[in-house]
Scaffold this motif. Structure first.
Motif, short mmCIF file in Angstrom:
data_model
loop_
_atom_site.label_atom_id
_atom_site.label_comp_id
_atom_site.label_asym_id
_atom_site.label_seq_id
_atom_site.Cartn_x
_atom_site.Cartn_y
_atom_site.Cartn_z
N THR A 53 0.76 -1.02 -0.08
CA THR A 53 -0.11 0.09 -0.04
C THR A 53 0.88 1.12 0.17
O THR A 53 2.16 1.44 0.30
CB THR A 53 -0.99 0.00 1.38
OG1 THR A 53 -0.15 0.00 2.40
CG2 THR A 53 -1.91 -0.85 1.22
N SER A 54 0.39 2.23 -0.59
CA SER A 54 1.04 3.55 -0.62
C SER A 54 -0.04 4.63 0.09
O SER A 54 -1.37 4.37 0.34
CB SER A 54 1.15 4.14 -1.91
OG SER A 54 1.63 5.29 -2.15
N GLU A 55 0.60 5.61 0.80
CA GLU A 55 0.05 6.66 1.16
C GLU A 55 -0.91 7.18 0.08
O GLU A 55 -0.48 7.64 -0.94
CB GLU A 55 1.02 7.67 1.77
CG GLU A 55 1.30 7.40 3.03
CD GLU A 55 2.32 8.56 3.67
OE1 GLU A 55 2.34 9.55 3.20
OE2 GLU A 55 2.82 7.93 4.82
N GLY A 56 -1.91 7.84 0.56
CA GLY A 56 -2.78 8.51 -0.72
C GLY A 56 -4.48 8.33 -0.20
O GLY A 56 -4.58 7.59 0.67
N SER A 57 -4.98 9.03 -0.87
CA SER A 57 -6.38 9.33 -0.43
C SER A 57 -7.40 9.07 -1.71
O SER A 57 -7.38 10.08 -2.46
CB SER A 57 -6.99 10.55 0.19
OG SER A 57 -8.25 10.42 0.67
N PRO A 58 -8.17 8.12 -2.05
CA PRO A 58 -8.15 6.74 -1.29
C PRO A 58 -6.89 6.13 -1.42
O PRO A 58 -5.99 6.52 -2.35
CB PRO A 58 -9.35 6.13 -1.86
CG PRO A 58 -9.39 6.73 -3.17
CD PRO A 58 -8.90 8.10 -3.24
N THR A 59 -6.81 5.22 -0.58
CA THR A 59 -5.25 4.48 -0.31
C THR A 59 -5.07 3.50 -1.64
O THR A 59 -6.03 2.73 -1.86
CB THR A 59 -5.48 3.47 0.93
OG1 THR A 59 -5.42 4.54 2.01
CG2 THR A 59 -4.04 2.75 0.89
N PRO A 60 -4.26 3.69 -2.15
CA PRO A 60 -3.70 2.81 -3.48
C PRO A 60 -3.11 1.70 -2.83
O PRO A 60 -2.25 1.56 -2.05
CB PRO A 60 -2.56 3.59 -4.21
CG PRO A 60 -2.54 4.93 -3.77
CD PRO A 60 -3.15 4.97 -2.33
N ALA A 61 -3.29 0.34 -3.40
CA ALA A 61 -2.92 -0.86 -3.24
C ALA A 61 -2.59 -1.59 -4.45
O ALA A 61 -3.05 -1.40 -5.36
CB ALA A 61 -3.95 -1.61 -2.28
N THR A 62 -1.63 -2.55 -4.34
CA THR A 62 -1.12 -3.33 -5.39
C THR A 62 -0.98 -4.95 -5.00
O THR A 62 -0.40 -5.04 -3.97
CB THR A 62 0.39 -2.85 -5.94
OG1 THR A 62 0.12 -1.50 -6.38
CG2 THR A 62 0.81 -3.80 -7.12
N TRP A 63 -1.43 -5.92 -5.62
CA TRP A 63 -1.02 -7.12 -5.44
C TRP A 63 0.08 -7.49 -6.56
O TRP A 63 -0.07 -7.01 -7.79
CB TRP A 63 -2.26 -8.11 -5.85
CG TRP A 63 -3.15 -8.32 -4.57
CD1 TRP A 63 -4.43 -7.86 -4.71
CD2 TRP A 63 -2.77 -9.02 -3.48
NE1 TRP A 63 -5.08 -8.21 -3.54
CE2 TRP A 63 -4.06 -9.04 -2.69
CE3 TRP A 63 -1.84 -9.70 -3.01
CZ2 TRP A 63 -3.98 -9.48 -1.50
CZ3 TRP A 63 -1.97 -10.04 -1.53
CH2 TRP A 63 -3.01 -10.07 -0.96
N LEU A 64 1.20 -8.07 -6.03
CA LEU A 64 2.29 -8.26 -6.89
C LEU A 64 2.43 -9.72 -6.90
O LEU A 64 3.21 -10.13 -5.76
CB LEU A 64 3.53 -7.41 -6.44
CG LEU A 64 4.74 -7.83 -6.96
CD1 LEU A 64 5.03 -7.40 -8.51
CD2 LEU A 64 6.28 -7.17 -6.29
N SER A 65 2.28 -10.29 -7.86
CA SER A 65 2.48 -11.93 -7.97
C SER A 65 3.97 -12.30 -8.16
O SER A 65 4.60 -11.37 -8.95
CB SER A 65 1.72 -12.48 -9.27
OG SER A 65 0.45 -12.30 -9.02
N LEU A 66 4.60 -13.14 -7.59
CA LEU A 66 5.92 -13.49 -7.42
C LEU A 66 5.97 -14.32 -8.48
O LEU A 66 5.39 -15.34 -9.18
CB LEU A 66 6.58 -14.04 -6.16
CG LEU A 66 6.11 -13.35 -5.09
CD1 LEU A 66 6.65 -13.89 -3.73
CD2 LEU A 66 6.73 -11.95 -5.08
#
Length: 305
Positions: A290-303
Motif C-alpha cells: 500500500t501507498s499513502e494516498g486518499s483513497p489508499t492505493p494498493a497493489t497485488w504483486l504476484s511473485l
C-alpha cells in the motif's frame, strides 16, 4: 551489399537498446520486474496514510492497516479487493508515529502488533510496541474498540533510530526491527514476551541490500526501507522501499541474521506516491503493498516462479 545492410541494421538496433538503457533510470539500482500486478483502491475514507499492513491470522483474505504519525489509534480492516470490513479503535495506546504492524499467532491465539517506531529526527528516548488480540469481525463494516493486551517500550543500544519496519517470528519468540535512514539498514531484535516494561534491543548488525548508485537523484526512494513481513512459512522475509521489494530466503535451521547477509531477490514496484507497507498473501505467492494516498492505493504483486 546485403551483408553491409545487415551490419548497419544490427548497429542501429544495438545503439537503440543502449540509448534506452541509458535514459530509462540513470543511477537506479534496478531489480527484475515483478510478476503480474493488480492495482486497486481501499474503501476506507479515513485511511489516508497507510503505513503498515498485516495479514489476518483469523480469517483468510482479511488485512489490517493504520495511518501514519499523529493519527487516531485506529486499525482498518479490508478484504483482498479493498472492500472495507471494519475499524478497530485501540484503547490504552498513543499514535506518536505508527509506522508498521504485523500479525502472528501466540499460544494458539491470533495477535496483532502495532509499532509506534517512527523517529525522523532520531530524538525519541524509546519506542513503543503494542500487542492486541485480533478480534473476530462481524459481517459488514462495523466499528469496534479493544483494550491493548500489552505494550513494550524499547531502547536501541546505539542511540535513537528512525524505523518503519517490524515483523514477528513467533517460532523463536522474537520481534525484529530494521532501521530506515542508516547507510546500511541495521537489524535489531527484542523478545516477543517479557515481564519487563522496558528492554534494550539486541543489535544484530547491518544487512546486505542493494543501494542507490552514486549520483542517483532522490536515492532515498531506493535506500529507505519502509516495511517488512515474514511469509507464512517463516522461511522468507520481504522488505519494501519506495520503489523496490526485496525477498530473502533462509535455509532450514539458518538464522535471519545469516540469511540477511546474502543478496536478496529484488523486484521493481509499480510507481506510487509513497509505498510504505508490505505483507504476504496466505499462499506465499503474492505480496500486498500500500501507498499513502486518499483513497489508499494498493497493489497485488504476484511473485515470479
Amino acid at each position: 551489399m546485403v551483408r553491409l545492410r545487415l551490419h548497419l541494421v544490427c548497429l542501429l538496433l544495438m545503439s537503440g537498446l543502449l540509448t534506452a538503457c541509458e535514459t530509462s533510470s540513470p543511477g537506479l539500482a534496478t531489480g527484475a520486474p515483478g510478476g503480474d500486478t493488480r492495482r486497486f483502491l481501499i474503501d476506507h475514507a479515513d485511511l489516508t496514510e497507510s503505513s503498515g499492513l498485516a495479514r489476518s491470522q483469523r480469517e483468510d483474505g482479511l488485512y489490517w492497516s493504520h495511518n501514519d504519525s499523529g493519527g487516531p489509534t485506529t486499525l482498518y480492516a479490508f478484504d483482498a479487493d479493498g472492500q472495507a470490513r471494519g475499524t478497530l479503535e485501540l484503547s490504552g495506546a498513543l499514535n506518536l508515529d505508527w509506522e508498521d504492524m504485523t500479525a502472528f499467532t501466540e499460544n494458539g491465539a491470533a495477535r496483532l502488533l502495532v509499532g509506534d517506531i517512527g523517529d525522523n529526527g532520531a530524538v525519541r528516548p524509546f519506542l513503543t510496541l503494542y500487542v492486541i488480540d485480533e478480534p473476530a469481525l462481524p459481517a459488514g463494516n462495523a466499528a469496534a474498540s479493544l483494550v491493548v493486551l500489552r505494550s513494550l517500550q524499547v531502547l536501541y543500544p546505539d542511540g535513537p533510530r528512525d524505523c518503519e519496519s517490524v515483523a514477528v517470528d513467533p517460532s523463536e519468540g522474537s520481534i525484529y526491527l530494521l532501521s530506515k535512514r542508516d547507510a546500511q539498514p541495521r537489524l535489531y531484535r527484542v523478545p516477543l514476551s517479557t515481564p519487563l516494561p522496558l528492554v534494550i534491543a539486541e543489535s544484530m548488525g547491518t544487512i546486505t541490500i542493494p543501494r542507490a548508485a552514486e549520483g542517483t537523484e532522490r536515492p532515498e526512494r531506493i535506500n529507505w526501507v519502509t516495511g517488512m513481513d515474514f511469509d507464512p512459512t517463516l522461511r522468507r522475509l520481504a522488505l519494501t522501499t519506495l520503489t523496490q521489494a526485496h525477498i530473502y530466503t533462509r535455509a532450514e535451521g539458518e538464522s535471519w541474521v545469516h540469511a540477511l547477509q546474502r543478496t536478496p531477490q529484488t523486484l521493481d514496484l509499480p510507481t506510487e506516491a509513497q509505498t510504505e507497507a508490505i505483507t504476504w498473501r496466505a499462499d506465499g505467492r503474492a505480496l500486498l503493498l500500500t501507498s499513502e494516498g486518499s483513497p489508499t492505493p494498493a497493489t497485488w504483486l504476484s511473485l515470479p516462479d
